[in-house]
Design an enzyme around this catalytic site. Structure first.
Site, PDB file in Angstrom:
ATOM      1  N   HIS A  48       0.842  -1.195   0.000  1.00 43.58           N
ATOM      2  CA  HIS A  48       0.000   0.000   0.000  1.00 43.58           C
ATOM      3  C   HIS A  48       0.885   1.256   0.000  1.00 43.58           C
ATOM      4  O   HIS A  48       1.894   1.299   0.707  1.00 43.58           O
ATOM      5  CB  HIS A  48      -0.887   0.004   1.250  1.00 43.58           C
ATOM      6  CG  HIS A  48      -2.010   0.988   1.204  1.00 43.58           C
ATOM      7  ND1 HIS A  48      -3.314   0.607   0.975  1.00 43.58           N
ATOM      8  CD2 HIS A  48      -2.043   2.331   1.351  1.00 43.58           C
ATOM      9  CE1 HIS A  48      -4.092   1.679   0.997  1.00 43.58           C
ATOM     10  NE2 HIS A  48      -3.336   2.740   1.213  1.00 43.58           N
ATOM     11  N   HIS A  74       2.604   4.183   1.116  1.00 43.78           N
ATOM     12  CA  HIS A  74       2.769   4.759   2.447  1.00 43.78           C
ATOM     13  C   HIS A  74       4.228   5.135   2.683  1.00 43.78           C
ATOM     14  O   HIS A  74       5.120   4.704   1.958  1.00 43.78           O
ATOM     15  CB  HIS A  74       2.328   3.768   3.531  1.00 43.78           C
ATOM     16  CG  HIS A  74       3.280   2.629   3.729  1.00 43.78           C
ATOM     17  ND1 HIS A  74       3.420   1.596   2.827  1.00 43.78           N
ATOM     18  CD2 HIS A  74       4.163   2.356   4.733  1.00 43.78           C
ATOM     19  CE1 HIS A  74       4.334   0.740   3.250  1.00 43.78           C
ATOM     20  NE2 HIS A  74       4.808   1.180   4.408  1.00 43.78           N
TER      21      HIS A  74
END
Length: 347
Positions: free
Chosen positions: A167, A169
């Site tokens: 993801h 990030h």
């Protein structure tokens, strides 16, 4: 920007950053989490004089989960994650497996978007501006913590870098000491001031702009260039033209221009090796002045972006000279890297 502060089920802090004031964030983390147990310890190396964080609890952190079990996605359809809301813009929370904790500092995770399949380069300028606002706010909050002397905002992108969660990030580390790399910069800046009467960071930017061969993007309020002595095959440094020590002191003009230039750099990185190549792995690192350190006023905030891929299908490994002696050997001349990054411009 609207900031909403709440807590997760185990007491860790969670913050939402939204671009509109009318957004309500009131979802509750209902996971049956036990208390966070960390064993972070800072040990000083007597030979090198640097510090090492010993954090054995990180062995149990989540490692490459399937997309439908990603802990950074919003909580949906009964699947609970680190983000209780069903959607979000930017979310920041205390790392459950921190390298630094308690008196040894603080670690946070910054989720750039709720879209699991996106990357930072896919963000709009408005979304990137919100991330910059979150970085700035967290820097200001870390400055209030007595155990933190320096803040490091960064993103690791790609499995080749060692990323364990796909993801999009980044992370923020609050160190209880001044990092060795920053100490070297401060020392060099002090020596330069003593011998020339000028600021080192200003002179570096002036030199690159005057030469021009390594400049990648000359913005009005930022300048991006491959440094003269680049360590990595493709490495770009991004400086605000008005020197400031950290993110808190950027002016409105620099904040407004940053998203356009930074997103363009990231998109060019993905085009370095030509069409059909997988996304370029990279590290993006903000260098900020330590809090209340001698020479802080001489420091120049800047971002360093680099990839460990040296050519198509090949990585730059830190082998004997780099790992054993900290002497880098770069296979790509900085001028050639800058030329390539100019060639793959969006327009």
């Amino acid at each position: 920007m609207k900031k909403t502060v709440t807590t997760l089920a185990d007491g860790r802090e969670l913050l939402y950053y939204d671009s509109h004031d009318d957004v309500v964030r009131d979802a509750v983390d209902q996971r049956p989490l036990g208390a966070v147990s960390t064993s972070s310890e800072i040990r000083r190396d007597p030979l090198l004089g640097d510090s090492v964080a010993i954090a054995s609890h990180r062995q149990g952190r989540i490692y490459h989960p399937p997309a439908d079990e990603c802990p950074l996605c919003p909580s949906r359809d009964g699947r609970r994650s680190e983000i209780p809301e069903a959607d979000y813009e930017v979310a920041v929370f205390e790392n459950r497996f921190p390298s630094l904790a308690g008196d040894s500092g603080r670690c946070e995770v910054v989720c750039f978007t709720s879209d699991h399949d996106a990357s930072f380069a896919d963000l709009t300028e408005e979304q990137a501006a919100l991330v910059l606002a979150a970085w700035t706010d967290r820097t200001a909050e870390f400055a209030r913590l007595p155990q933190v002397r320096q803040v490091f905002c960064f993103e690791n992108r790609g499995a080749e870098i060692g990323v364990t969660l796909g993801h999009p990030h980044g992370q923020i580390y609050g160190y209880p000491f001044v990092t060795p790399r920053t100490e070297l910069m401060l020392r060099s800046a002090a020596t330069h001031r003593a011998t020339t009467g000028r600021n080192l960071f200003d002179d570096v930017v002036d030199r690159e702009e005057a030469d021009g061969s390594r400049v990648v993007i000359p913005g009005e309020h930022w300048i991006a260039f491959v440094p003269y002595a680049a360590h990595w095959p493709y490495e770009v440094h991004l400086y605000p033209r008005r020197r400031v020590p950290d993110l808190r002191e950027l002016d409105d003009a620099a904040r407004a221009e940053f998203p356009r230039i930074y997103l363009e750099l990231l998109r060019r990185f993905d085009r370095i090796f030509g069409p059909g190549e997988p996304p370029t792995p990279y590290i993006s690192a903000w260098h900020q002045a330590p809090f209340e350190a001698p020479g802080r006023e001489e420091f120049g905030l800047h971002l360093e972006l680099f990839t460990i891929r040296r050519t198509s299908g090949k990585l730059k490994f830190l082998a004997g000279s780099e790992s054993g002696m900290n002497v880098f050997i770069n296979d790509v001349p900085p001028e050639a890297a800058a030329q390539r990054l100019r060639e793959v411009a969006s327009e």
